[in-house]
Every structure is written in structure tokens, then in C-alpha cells.
Design a protein around this motif. Structure first.
Motif, PDB file in Angstrom:
ATOM      1  N   LYS A  74       6.138 -21.385 -86.760  1.00  0.00           N
ATOM      2  CA  LYS A  74       5.619 -19.934 -86.993  1.00  0.00           C
ATOM      3  C   LYS A  74       4.744 -19.742 -85.560  1.00  0.00           C
ATOM      4  O   LYS A  74       4.589 -20.899 -84.675  1.00  0.00           O
ATOM      5  N   GLN A  75       4.809 -19.352 -84.476  1.00  0.00           N
ATOM      6  CA  GLN A  75       4.533 -18.380 -83.329  1.00  0.00           C
ATOM      7  C   GLN A  75       2.918 -18.343 -83.324  1.00  0.00           C
ATOM      8  O   GLN A  75       2.707 -17.505 -84.694  1.00  0.00           O
ATOM      9  N   ILE A  76       2.147 -19.257 -82.628  1.00  0.00           N
ATOM     10  CA  ILE A  76       1.113 -19.070 -82.224  1.00  0.00           C
ATOM     11  C   ILE A  76       0.540 -18.189 -81.140  1.00  0.00           C
ATOM     12  O   ILE A  76       1.401 -18.738 -79.966  1.00  0.00           O
ATOM     13  N   ARG A  77      -0.540 -18.124 -81.225  1.00  0.00           N
ATOM     14  CA  ARG A  77      -1.316 -17.801 -79.761  1.00  0.00           C
ATOM     15  C   ARG A  77      -3.116 -18.476 -79.380  1.00  0.00           C
ATOM     16  O   ARG A  77      -3.019 -18.045 -80.723  1.00  0.00           O
ATOM     17  N   VAL A  78      -3.170 -19.134 -78.780  1.00  0.00           N
ATOM     18  CA  VAL A  78      -4.116 -19.937 -79.139  1.00  0.00           C
ATOM     19  C   VAL A  78      -5.326 -19.601 -77.701  1.00  0.00           C
ATOM     20  O   VAL A  78      -4.365 -19.853 -76.826  1.00  0.00           O
ATOM     21  N   LEU A  79      -6.287 -19.155 -77.822  1.00  0.00           N
ATOM     22  CA  LEU A  79      -7.567 -18.881 -76.411  1.00  0.00           C
ATOM     23  C   LEU A  79      -7.867 -20.586 -76.677  1.00  0.00           C
ATOM     24  O   LEU A  79      -8.708 -20.480 -77.761  1.00  0.00           O
ATOM     25  N   SER A  80      -8.788 -21.185 -75.697  1.00  0.00           N
ATOM     26  CA  SER A  80      -8.804 -21.631 -75.359  1.00  0.00           C
ATOM     27  C   SER A  80     -10.229 -21.899 -74.223  1.00  0.00           C
ATOM     28  O   SER A  80     -10.306 -21.623 -73.453  1.00  0.00           O
ATOM     29  N   ARG A  81     -11.647 -22.637 -74.467  1.00  0.00           N
ATOM     30  CA  ARG A  81     -12.557 -22.888 -73.112  1.00  0.00           C
ATOM     31  C   ARG A  81     -12.706 -25.112 -73.678  1.00  0.00           C
ATOM     32  O   ARG A  81     -13.135 -25.095 -75.182  1.00  0.00           O
ATOM     33  N   ILE A  82     -12.319 -24.841 -72.447  1.00  0.00           N
ATOM     34  CA  ILE A  82     -12.371 -26.889 -72.648  1.00  0.00           C
ATOM     35  C   ILE A  82     -13.842 -26.712 -71.566  1.00  0.00           C
ATOM     36  O   ILE A  82     -13.527 -26.204 -70.062  1.00  0.00           O
ATOM     37  N   ALA A  83     -14.674 -27.578 -71.708  1.00  0.00           N
ATOM     38  CA  ALA A  83     -15.927 -28.054 -70.826  1.00  0.00           C
ATOM     39  C   ALA A  83     -17.091 -28.907 -70.872  1.00  0.00           C
ATOM     40  O   ALA A  83     -17.002 -29.309 -72.162  1.00  0.00           O
ATOM     41  N   ASP A  84     -17.684 -29.245 -69.816  1.00  0.00           N
ATOM     42  CA  ASP A  84     -17.958 -30.738 -69.606  1.00  0.00           C
ATOM     43  C   ASP A  84     -19.046 -30.493 -70.813  1.00  0.00           C
ATOM     44  O   ASP A  84     -19.758 -29.172 -70.625  1.00  0.00           O
ATOM     45  N   ALA A  85     -19.854 -31.202 -72.102  1.00  0.00           N
ATOM     46  CA  ALA A  85     -21.238 -30.788 -72.683  1.00  0.00           C
ATOM     47  C   ALA A  85     -22.155 -32.053 -72.449  1.00  0.00           C
ATOM     48  O   ALA A  85     -22.239 -32.634 -73.568  1.00  0.00           O
ATOM     49  N   GLY A  86     -22.348 -33.151 -70.800  1.00  0.00           N
ATOM     50  CA  GLY A  86     -22.880 -33.891 -70.495  1.00  0.00           C
ATOM     51  C   GLY A  86     -23.163 -35.039 -71.348  1.00  0.00           C
ATOM     52  O   GLY A  86     -21.831 -35.664 -71.761  1.00  0.00           O
ATOM     53  N   LEU A  87     -23.921 -35.244 -72.189  1.00  0.00           N
ATOM     54  CA  LEU A  87     -23.718 -36.739 -72.831  1.00  0.00           C
ATOM     55  C   LEU A  87     -23.753 -36.251 -74.245  1.00  0.00           C
ATOM     56  O   LEU A  87     -24.441 -36.348 -74.834  1.00  0.00           O
ATOM     57  N   ASP A  88     -23.440 -37.214 -74.619  1.00  0.00           N
ATOM     58  CA  ASP A  88     -22.572 -37.631 -75.864  1.00  0.00           C
ATOM     59  C   ASP A  88     -23.970 -37.640 -76.620  1.00  0.00           C
ATOM     60  O   ASP A  88     -24.789 -39.004 -76.349  1.00  0.00           O
ATOM     61  N   TYR A  89     -23.725 -39.046 -77.795  1.00  0.00           N
ATOM     62  CA  TYR A  89     -25.005 -39.467 -78.584  1.00  0.00           C
ATOM     63  C   TYR A  89     -24.518 -41.461 -78.363  1.00  0.00           C
ATOM     64  O   TYR A  89     -26.180 -41.358 -78.606  1.00  0.00           O
TER      65      TYR A  89
END
Length: 156
Positions: A74-89
Motif C-alpha cells: 500500500k502506498q503511504i505518506r508519512v509526516l514526521s517530526r524528530i527532535a532532541d528531547a533532553g535527557l531520558d529516564y
């Protein structure tokens, strides 16, 4: 506009799938096919230019993308936002990736316009892993949207 499928990927002490932790899916739309989830997780790469919790961490880029692909025939279209999120747990560098599979043709005003709309993508994550209901994305009937940033940069 139709309801779309979504996936959020970040570092967490517990992911959506049993036994997952660290970098993993923490939220996705109910009923998402495994091959689609795997594809979206594969789009979640991010390289920090500056370490978290430093003076320059705020200069880490935000990556926006619009990808078309074929998944499960199936043909799909994906919008994405990827960014720094500080420090994890665990006090290591973190990122947050939010992917939205758009069920319709390219948005009339374009993917950049859609990604620039407030509240379309998540910029942080907290709480327990969960299933998402999906959301209806903003739409415009106009293909003549003022590209304000372009105008500021180029004067055109």
C-alpha cells in the motif's frame, strides 16, 4: 480529512510492547500493522549536534520530513517530526519522533504547511505508554498559502 495513524518513538522505562524499554514506541494508533510500525520506527533516527543539558543544546535541529513509501503493498505518506528531547529516564541523550501516516493525498497547502500548524505533532512525552485514537489533521482549501518564513529569508 480522515483520521490518520500515528506513532511516537522515544526513550522510556517502559514501551507500548510488553518487555520493551529504552528507545521504543510509547504510543501508536490502535490496530496499526506491525510492518507499518516497524517502518515508522526505522524513520526515527536522530543525531544530536550538541549534547543535552549543555548551553548549546537548544541549537539541536528539529527534523521535519514528508516521505512516500510502499508498505505491505500500500502506498503511504508519512509526516514526521524528530527532535532532541533532553535527557531520558536514565540521564542519557533522548529524542522524540512523531510520525503521522496521512490517509489522503498530499495536503492541499503542502506537507510543510501541515507540519507548521500548532499541535499537529507532539514535542515531548510523559506518562505511560498508550494507544492513540488518531486525530483529524487541520486542512485548508487553499493551495495559495503565504510562505512567511521564505519571505523573511529571501524577501520574495
Amino acid at each position: 480529512m480522515a483520521t490518520n495513524q500515528e506513532l511516537i518513538y522515544t526513550s522510556a522505562p517502559r514501551g507500548l510492547q510488553a518487555g520493551s524499554r529504552g528507545f521504543c514506541t510509547v504510543a501508536s494508533t490502535s490496530g496499526m500493522a506491525k510492518n507499518l510500525a516497524d517502518f515508522l520506527e526505522g524513520l526515527s533516527g536522530y543525531r544530536h549536534l550538541y549534547p543535552p543539558a549543555t548551553e548549546q543544546a537548544h541549537r539541536n535541529p528539529v527534523v521535519h520530513s514528508y516521505v512516500t513509501a510502499r508498505v505491505g503493498g500500500k502506498q503511504i505518506r508519512v509526516l514526521s517530526r524528530i527532535a532532541d528531547a533532553g535527557l531520558d529516564y536514565s540521564n542519557r541523550s533522548n529524542k522524540i519522533a512523531h510520525h503521522i501516516v496521512v490517509e489522503t493525498q498530499r495536503p492541499a497547502a503542502g506537507p510543510a504547511w501541515l507540519l507548521s500548524q500548532s499541535g499537529v505533532t507532539e514535542t515531548s512525552w510523559s506518562g505511560e505508554p498508550r494507544k492513540l485514537a488518531g486525530r483529524t489533521l487541520p486542512s485548508t482549501d487553499s493551495t495559495n498559502v503565504n510562505c512567511q518564513y521564505w519571505q523573511e529569508v529571501t524577501g520574495d
